[in-house]
Design a protein around this motif. Structure first.
Motif, PDB file in Angstrom:
ATOM      1  N   VAL A   8     -14.264   3.383  18.514  1.00 34.93           N
ATOM      2  CA  VAL A   8     -12.976   3.994  18.826  1.00 34.93           C
ATOM      3  C   VAL A   8     -13.032   5.484  18.493  1.00 34.93           C
ATOM      4  N   VAL A   9     -12.680   6.305  19.467  1.00 34.85           N
ATOM      5  CA  VAL A   9     -12.571   7.754  19.263  1.00 34.85           C
ATOM      6  C   VAL A   9     -11.133   8.158  19.566  1.00 34.85           C
ATOM      7  N   TRP A  10     -10.512   8.841  18.612  1.00 35.54           N
ATOM      8  CA  TRP A  10      -9.116   9.283  18.761  1.00 35.54           C
ATOM      9  C   TRP A  10      -9.112  10.807  18.806  1.00 35.54           C
ATOM     10  N   ILE A  11      -8.624  11.349  19.919  1.00 32.20           N
ATOM     11  CA  ILE A  11      -8.565  12.802  20.097  1.00 32.20           C
ATOM     12  C   ILE A  11      -7.104  13.251  20.040  1.00 32.20           C
ATOM     13  N   HIS A  21       0.931   9.591  12.439  1.00 24.65           N
ATOM     14  CA  HIS A  21       1.779   9.153  11.324  1.00 24.65           C
ATOM     15  C   HIS A  21       2.274   7.727  11.553  1.00 24.65           C
ATOM     16  N   SER A  22       2.600   7.417  12.808  1.00 28.25           N
ATOM     17  CA  SER A  22       3.048   6.070  13.128  1.00 28.25           C
ATOM     18  C   SER A  22       1.945   5.048  12.854  1.00 28.25           C
ATOM     19  N   LEU A  23       0.702   5.368  13.262  1.00 27.53           N
ATOM     20  CA  LEU A  23      -0.425   4.466  13.014  1.00 27.53           C
ATOM     21  C   LEU A  23      -0.561   4.163  11.528  1.00 27.53           C
ATOM     22  N   LEU A  24      -0.332   5.190  10.701  1.00 29.62           N
ATOM     23  CA  LEU A  24      -0.483   5.012   9.253  1.00 29.62           C
ATOM     24  C   LEU A  24       0.634   4.177   8.641  1.00 29.62           C
ATOM     25  N   SER A  25       1.686   3.923   9.407  1.00 25.27           N
ATOM     26  CA  SER A  25       2.750   3.056   8.899  1.00 25.27           C
ATOM     27  C   SER A  25       2.565   1.612   9.351  1.00 25.27           C
ATOM     28  N   SER A  45      -8.006  13.803  11.782  1.00 26.61           N
ATOM     29  CA  SER A  45      -7.275  13.849  10.517  1.00 26.61           C
ATOM     30  C   SER A  45      -7.630  12.723   9.551  1.00 26.61           C
ATOM     31  N   LEU A  46      -8.180  11.636  10.070  1.00 21.57           N
ATOM     32  CA  LEU A  46      -8.326  10.435   9.245  1.00 21.57           C
ATOM     33  C   LEU A  46      -9.757  10.056   8.919  1.00 21.57           C
TER      34      LEU A  46
END
Length: 296
Positions: A8-11, A21-25, A45-46
């Motif tokens: 998984v690559v998130w750009i 931020h939503s993913l982290l919740s 960021s992660l």
């Protein structure tokens, strides 16, 4: 079924980072399952173990997740000396699945509407004419501002298990966006009997008639799969602002647009004349129970 641990690559492109931020919740157990089931190779960021240069060196990306709108203007916005469109092209051609995370990635969202630079668009607006050799499935739009974390995880796990997912006419997963935010709303009885909320933030009354709630015409499951497992906008006394729809953002979102005192937009699936008739009948009744405070 994809049997290996998918990469998984998130750009992040032109974004406020709200979807990150939503993913982290996410529910802790679900997020842990995600990390155990996927190779979360890169997020600006992660993750720390890989750089964007490492992403460029990959021969193949299983899931490319894009957060934020796209622009071909390098002076306006660039990532590692790439304009976002060039970056998207480099990575899209390596990817099996492309998922637009949030309304900005899906169709440009807030940035496309309010920025003066008219080159800002959604991912599909740019990729539609490209020949993507590796892609195994049409581009997927997860609309929302921000998108619900469960929608991200559900989509990834569904594709890992089945390698395909049914989409609606806006390229959104049907199993997530088939219903309305109205479904599951705790204020539905107030809606049926046309009992209006007196203000924002109260537990009593419907927010559709005065406060601009778009739940009866917004495709999402926010009131059935709750945010942080406990809440939603309407439960907190905030109207749904229709952030999963392609006309978002609209002007004056916290007020109901009316014509001669009647809402200009009526719930999906009902004839306007029939709805006005039902409204008139319902307003002739007064249900004492619905006009009392839930908590004194």
């Amino acid at each position: 079924m994809i049997r290996h641990k998918p990469k998984v690559v998130w750009i992040q492109s032109i974004t406020c980072n709200g979807n990150t931020h939503s993913l982290l919740s996410s529910n802790y157990n679900r997020f842990e399952l995600f990390l155990n089931s996927f190779d979360f190779f890169y997020h600006p960021s992660l993750t720390t173990q890989n750089s964007l240069e490492d992403v460029f060196s990959l021969k193949e990306i299983d899931f490319l997740l894009i957060e934020g709108a796209i622009s071909s203007n390098k002076e306006f916005y660039s990532i590692s000396n790439n304009d976002t469109l060039s970056l998207l092209e480099k990575l899209a051609n390596k990817s099996k699945y492309i998922i637009c995370v949030g309304s900005c990635a899906s169709y440009g969202g807030v940035h496309a509407k309010f920025e003066e630079n008219k080159q800002i668009k959604g991912v599909s607006d740019y990729l539609i004419s490209w020949n993507l050799e590796k892609i195994k499935h049409p581009i997927i739009n997860l609309t929302g501002c921000p998108v619900h974390p469960e929608w991200i995880l559900q989509t990834l796990f569904s594709l890992k298990q089945r390698e395909t997912i049914a989409l609606d006419e806006n390229k959104r997963p049907k199993e997530i966006y088939y219903g309305l935010a109205h479904h599951g709303c705790t204020r539905n009885e107030y809606f049926e009997w046309k009992v209006e909320a007196k203000s924002f933030g109260v537990k009593e009354g419907c927010l559709f008639y005065e406060q601009g709630c778009r739940a009866p015409m917004t495709h999402s499951n926010c009131n059935r799969i709750l945010w942080n497992d406990v809440n939603s906008k309407t439960r907190a006394g905030m109207p749904c602002i229709g952030c999963t729809e392609f006309d978002f953002p609209r002007n004056n979102m916290l007020e109901t647009k009316k014509n001669i005192g009647i809402p200009m937009d009526v719930p999906l699936g009902i004839n306007k004349r029939a709805y006005l008739t039902l409204t008139g009948v319902a307003k002739t009744f007064k249900i004492d129970r619905l006009n009392k405070k839930l908590i004194e």
